[in-house]
Design an enzyme around this catalytic site. Structure first.
Site, PDB file in Angstrom:
ATOM      1  N   TYR A  61       0.854  -1.184   0.000  1.00 12.97           N
ATOM      2  CA  TYR A  61       0.000   0.000   0.000  1.00 12.97           C
ATOM      3  C   TYR A  61       0.888   1.231   0.000  1.00 12.97           C
ATOM      4  O   TYR A  61       1.727   1.401   0.886  1.00 12.97           O
ATOM      5  CB  TYR A  61      -0.916  -0.002   1.225  1.00 12.97           C
ATOM      6  N   MET A  92       1.265   4.664   1.016  1.00  2.71           N
ATOM      7  CA  MET A  92       0.622   5.602   1.940  1.00  2.71           C
ATOM      8  C   MET A  92       0.845   7.035   1.495  1.00  2.71           C
ATOM      9  O   MET A  92      -0.097   7.836   1.494  1.00  2.71           O
ATOM     10  CB  MET A  92       1.175   5.394   3.355  1.00  2.71           C
ATOM     11  N   HIS A 100      -4.789   5.119  -2.457  1.00  2.00           N
ATOM     12  CA  HIS A 100      -5.993   5.958  -2.545  1.00  2.00           C
ATOM     13  C   HIS A 100      -5.576   7.296  -3.145  1.00  2.00           C
ATOM     14  O   HIS A 100      -4.530   7.841  -2.795  1.00  2.00           O
ATOM     15  CB  HIS A 100      -6.600   6.178  -1.156  1.00  2.00           C
ATOM     16  N   ASN A 151      -7.476  15.016  -8.350  1.00  4.40           N
ATOM     17  CA  ASN A 151      -6.040  15.141  -8.624  1.00  4.40           C
ATOM     18  C   ASN A 151      -5.712  14.492  -9.972  1.00  4.40           C
ATOM     19  O   ASN A 151      -5.129  13.415 -10.049  1.00  4.40           O
ATOM     20  CB  ASN A 151      -5.245  14.505  -7.478  1.00  4.40           C
ATOM     21  N   ALA A 196      -2.015  13.602 -10.873  1.00  2.00           N
ATOM     22  CA  ALA A 196      -1.537  12.390 -10.201  1.00  2.00           C
ATOM     23  C   ALA A 196      -2.171  11.141 -10.819  1.00  2.00           C
ATOM     24  O   ALA A 196      -1.517  10.103 -10.947  1.00  2.00           O
ATOM     25  CB  ALA A 196      -1.819  12.459  -8.709  1.00  2.00           C
ATOM     26  N   PHE A 243      -0.255  10.437 -13.840  1.00  2.00           N
ATOM     27  CA  PHE A 243       1.059   9.930 -13.429  1.00  2.00           C
ATOM     28  C   PHE A 243       0.982   8.428 -13.130  1.00  2.00           C
ATOM     29  O   PHE A 243       1.760   7.629 -13.667  1.00  2.00           O
ATOM     30  CB  PHE A 243       1.525  10.723 -12.197  1.00  2.00           C
ATOM     31  N   TYR A 244       0.038   8.027 -12.287  1.00  2.00           N
ATOM     32  CA  TYR A 244      -0.067   6.607 -11.917  1.00  2.00           C
ATOM     33  C   TYR A 244      -0.531   5.745 -13.088  1.00  2.00           C
ATOM     34  O   TYR A 244      -0.116   4.587 -13.208  1.00  2.00           O
ATOM     35  CB  TYR A 244      -0.974   6.431 -10.704  1.00  2.00           C
TER      36      TYR A 244
END
Length: 188
Positions: free
Chosen positions: A88, A90, A131, A136, A139, A142-143
């Site tokens: 995960y 964070m 999460h 956003n 982001a 980006f991911y």
């Protein structure tokens, strides 16, 4: 001056990528991480967050450029409800003047490489997830470039930021696949 000479004299529009030195998070440099998080996140992480990180040092790294802490990635290993393990993410942070210079990409690539290592394969790590606030979009883009998919949307996930909704982004690892169909990406 000719037009072609003016074009050569102008700085490039893309910011130059920088090489990150990746270092371990330790109890001795935890204070640096706290200051970085204060500077980069809209929420204040409580002391318990940092106490819990002590259990996850193997999955956390600090990013330095010219001996200055400019970014970090903090992850933890979790048991999955349907067997195996998950990593995960964070937090992923980068100081504003250093963004769009490939530093966050280097930190994400570090955790992806670790997640696909023989050590994590032996530990049955099957996915990496996080999460992400639905608003956003940079982001999300980006991911997406790292192969993450939108697995679900959770309404009212965040309590102190607007909008409060989040996406759960997942990327299967080590030969596994997503348990359910991915949701469509918003207009990016």
């Amino acid at each position: 001056m000719a037009a072609s000479e003016r074009e050569v004299a102008e700085p490039p529009s893309k910011r130059q990528d920088l090489k990150l030195d990746i270092g371990n998070l330790t109890e001795k440099n935890m204070g640096q991480l706290k200051k970085l998080n204060l500077a980069t996140f809209p929420v204040l992480y409580k002391e318990q967050f940092y106490l819990d990180l002590v259990k996850s040092f193997d999955y956390c790294r600090l990013g330095y450029y010219a001996d200055l802490l400019v970014g970090s990635i903090c992850c933890r290993l979790e048991d999955r409800a349907d067997g195996g393990k998950a990593i995960y993410i964070m937090t992923l942070s980068c100081l504003k003047p250093y963004r769009r210079r490939s530093l966050s990409s280097q930190l994400v690539q570090w955790i992806l490489d670790k997640a696909q290592s023989k050590e994590c394969q032996a530990a049955e790590v099957q996915e990496i997830y996080l999460h992400m606030q639905t608003s956003n979009l940079s982001a999300l883009k980006f991911y997406k470039s790292f192969g993450f998919e939108i697995a679900e949307k959770i309404d009212d996930y965040y309590k102190k930021i607007e909008p409060p909704d989040c996406y759960v982004l997942r990327r299967p690892l080590n030969g596994s696949s997503l348990a359910a169909s991915a949701l469509p990406w918003p207009e990016l």
